[in-house]
Enzyme design. Structure first.
Site, PDB file in Angstrom:
ATOM      1  N   ARG A   1       0.841  -1.206   0.000  1.00 17.43           N
ATOM      2  CA  ARG A   1       0.000   0.000   0.000  1.00 17.43           C
ATOM      3  C   ARG A   1       0.870   1.247   0.000  1.00 17.43           C
ATOM      4  O   ARG A   1       1.785   1.381   0.821  1.00 17.43           O
ATOM      5  CB  ARG A   1      -0.900  -0.003   1.228  1.00 17.43           C
ATOM      6  CG  ARG A   1      -1.647   1.318   1.491  1.00 17.43           C
ATOM      7  CD  ARG A   1      -2.444   1.226   2.770  1.00 17.43           C
ATOM      8  NE  ARG A   1      -3.102   2.479   3.125  1.00 17.43           N
ATOM      9  CZ  ARG A   1      -2.765   3.258   4.168  1.00 17.43           C
ATOM     10  NH1 ARG A   1      -1.748   2.887   4.961  1.00 17.43           N
ATOM     11  NH2 ARG A   1      -3.416   4.364   4.428  1.00 17.43           N
TER      12      ARG A   1
ATOM     13  N   ARG B   1      -5.873  17.381   6.921  1.00 23.37           N
ATOM     14  CA  ARG B   1      -4.618  16.922   7.521  1.00 23.37           C
ATOM     15  C   ARG B   1      -3.803  18.102   8.029  1.00 23.37           C
ATOM     16  O   ARG B   1      -3.937  19.229   7.567  1.00 23.37           O
ATOM     17  CB  ARG B   1      -3.788  16.114   6.525  1.00 23.37           C
ATOM     18  CG  ARG B   1      -4.311  14.703   6.347  1.00 23.37           C
ATOM     19  CD  ARG B   1      -3.327  13.792   5.667  1.00 23.37           C
ATOM     20  NE  ARG B   1      -3.863  12.432   5.592  1.00 23.37           N
ATOM     21  CZ  ARG B   1      -3.520  11.444   6.394  1.00 23.37           C
ATOM     22  NH1 ARG B   1      -2.630  11.660   7.349  1.00 23.37           N
ATOM     23  NH2 ARG B   1      -4.042  10.243   6.260  1.00 23.37           N
TER      24      ARG B   1
ATOM     25  N   LYS C   1     -13.153   2.955   1.020  1.00 21.27           N
ATOM     26  CA  LYS C   1     -12.873   3.041   2.451  1.00 21.27           C
ATOM     27  C   LYS C   1     -14.053   3.721   3.153  1.00 21.27           C
ATOM     28  O   LYS C   1     -14.391   4.862   2.835  1.00 21.27           O
ATOM     29  CB  LYS C   1     -11.580   3.830   2.688  1.00 21.27           C
ATOM     30  CG  LYS C   1     -10.347   3.159   2.121  1.00 21.27           C
ATOM     31  CD  LYS C   1      -9.126   4.062   2.166  1.00 21.27           C
ATOM     32  CE  LYS C   1      -8.687   4.374   3.576  1.00 21.27           C
ATOM     33  NZ  LYS C   1      -7.448   5.215   3.578  1.00 21.27           N
TER      34      LYS C   1
ATOM     35  N   THR D   1      -6.577  -0.493  10.307  1.00 19.28           N
ATOM     36  CA  THR D   1      -6.293   0.542  11.308  1.00 19.28           C
ATOM     37  C   THR D   1      -6.023  -0.022  12.703  1.00 19.28           C
ATOM     38  O   THR D   1      -6.872  -0.700  13.283  1.00 19.28           O
ATOM     39  CB  THR D   1      -7.415   1.598  11.419  1.00 19.28           C
ATOM     40  OG1 THR D   1      -7.856   1.980  10.112  1.00 19.28           O
ATOM     41  CG2 THR D   1      -6.901   2.827  12.149  1.00 19.28           C
TER      42      THR D   1
END
Length: 532
Positions: free
Chosen positions: A71, A121, A271, A329
């Site tokens: 990934r 972010r 996702k 996660t």
């Protein structure tokens, strides 16, 4: 060939399980912690590639330990950085192939592009991408929109990239950073800053995710950065896209439109990271190629005690629909700094596998952690143990009963092949496939043995790692003009690899799925064979 610790990936014992419990309770009562696992791992392992493992030698060790998909996180790094990473991965795979004892066999490792998506972010810290700052509870921190801090954020002045944050937030509002590990309370709102009190502190790295719970964030499904990243991925031949923050079916279609006809074979994995995505899951499932249960941001958007409910719901619906699902996660988060996971983390990975996840994913554990190889080994060990306790008969029956009838020939053959594998206690299923569809259908019904999936399309082979139980075999020998001879050669090639990997032996029963003519869409033949 003797199998030492470094050969753990190449040699995996496989034997048919002839024990049959009459129900789940009897099955669970019969489990024994002293039993040795005799099954080939079926669950795929996805590893995030970062500074901690971005060398050929380290990638060799990770492939040997069980890595299936690499990934690339496009929330970090430049296109030049990711281009170099792709070259390193492909060189590592190419040089690793020489270790195979079967002429013509090559390990297939897929590459996934994980988009930044419509997320917020923080900026880069002073000191670079690997730097960390310590945020202390009770101190004040300014979140700024000033671009001059984008690459030099500090413990008192932290850049965020959401320009409208000063308009959507209110005094007293809560802001979460880095999957909720850091929480801030807004004290004052300025024209280009938020003055906050640090409610929960801790260490913080560069470019971490920011969540604004219960705030309507007006970000587009695909940013200009995402468009550029998707085109980059298309040019460099990535196998799949992990699409961040998918909220509805239209978001998936928008990504498919950007990929265009040239990228029609790239798999889109949606996702699910917020409440809207959970609420509209069924419409997303209709159009996506697969799903990732991204529990980091999801655990901030919904109550912690509801995350496992969402996880089980999404995995169950994906299993019923026959689409691959990834659990991700913080699966082995403590292994970023420690050589062993916590007991809770081990149980978390095992329960994801038992729930029905096709793949499990490592993030910071391999990208920035001290023990990337050990993390992969731990993940594969836990996955194999978890698979060994599954009550497979019940799983197959539940999936078969949930399938609407009538089914098409390929679907019918897939169901029959899995049932035959249970009835004959087969050690493996061999599936000859062009597009991978036949193998995907076999995987859908969760056979207890590996599915040796032979294809002449290398990208199809790499993408098979998304589906549980599929062991991709890329067959590159020239096509024999005589169809029957060509079919036998491919079957024998798969059997030779199974024997070399030591999970097939003379006398074992194998179920073979194939078609009656060249091309896709003609799967209609089932054979039960004995390995010679």
């Amino acid at each position: 060939m003797s199998a030492g610790p470094s050969d753990a990936y190449f040699v995996q014992k496989q034997s048919a399980d002839k024990r049959r419990a009459v129900n789940l309770l009897e099955h669970l009562c019969g489990l024994n912690v002293e039993d040795h696992v005799t099954k080939v791992r079926s669950t795929g392992i996805i590893c995030t590639i970062g500074p901690a493992c971005r060398t050929i030698e380290k990638l060799h060790d990770m492939i040997r330990s069980g890595m299936n998909i690499c990934r690339l996180n496009f929330s970090h790094g430049t296109h030049q950085y990711h281009e170099e990473t792709i070259k390193i991965i492909r060189e590592a795979v190419a040089t690793f192939q020489t270790r195979s004892p079967v002429p013509g066999f090559s390990h297939q490792i897929a590459i996934a592009l994980d988009t930044k998506g419509p997320e917020i972010r923080t900026g880069l810290l002073e000191g670079g991408g690997s730097a960390e700052i310590l945020l202390v509870q009770g101190d004040q921190l300014t979140l700024t929109l000033d671009e001059s801090y984008y690459e030099k954020s500090t413990a008192t002045m932290l850049y965020v990239d959401y320009k409208n944050i000063v308009n959507v937030m209110t005094v007293g509002g809560i802001i979460f950073i880095d999957d909720g590990l850091i929480s801030l309370k807004v004290l004052k709102i300025g024209p280009d800053f938020l003055l906050c009190n640090i409610e929960n502190g801790g260490k913080l790295g560069s470019k971490k995710g920011v969540n604004l719970p219960n705030i309507a964030v007006d970000l587009p499904a695909i940013s200009e950065k995402d468009r550029g990243d998707l085109q980059f991925g298309l040019q460099h031949g990535v196998d799949m896209v992990f699409a961040s923050f998918i909220r509805k079916a239209a978001d998936v279609r928008a990504i498919r439109d950007v990929l265009g006809n040239a990228g029609k074979h790239i798999k889109i994995i949606s996702k699910i990271e917020n409440m809207e995505g959970v609420q509209r899951f069924d419409e997303i499932l209709q159009v996506t190629d697969g799903v990732m249960v991204a529990r980091g941001d999801l655990g901030i958007e919904i109550p912690t005690e509801k995350v496992f409910v969402a996880q089980k719901m999404m995995i169950g619906r994906c299993n019923r629909f026959g689409k691959p699902v990834i659990c991700a996660t913080q699966m082995l988060e403590s292994m970023v700094d420690k050589p062993r996971p916590t007991r809770a983390e081990g149980s978390d990975v095992a329960n994801a596998v038992i729930d029905g996840a096709d793949c499990v994913m490592l993030s910071g554990e391999t990208a920035k952690g001290k023990y990337p190889v050990e993390s992969v080994r731990t993940m594969q060990s836990i996955a194999r143990e978890a698979e060994s306790v599954l009550y497979n008969d019940s799983i197959f029956e539940n999936l078969r009963k949930a399938t609407a009838i009538p089914t098409d020939p390929a679907h019918t053959i897939a169901i029959a092949a899995v049932e035959a594998s249970y009835k004959s206690c087969a050690t493996a299923i061999v599936c000859l496939t062009t597009t991978g569809k036949s193998a995907h259908l076999v995987s859908m019904y969760r056979p207890a043995c590996p599915v040796l999936s032979v294809t002449r399309d290398q990208q199809v082979a790499r993408q098979m790692h998304l589906w549980r139980g599929l062991f991709p075999i890329y067959y590159e020998a020239p096509r024999d003009p005589e169809w029957g001879n060509d079919l036998d050669k491919r079957v024998n090639f798969a059997l030779a690899i199974g024997k070399a990997r030591q999970f097939l032996h003379v006398g074992d029963i194998v179920v073979c799925v194939s078609g009656w003519r060249p091309g896709s869409g003609f799967t209609n033949t089932l054979r039960v064979m004995t390995v010679e």
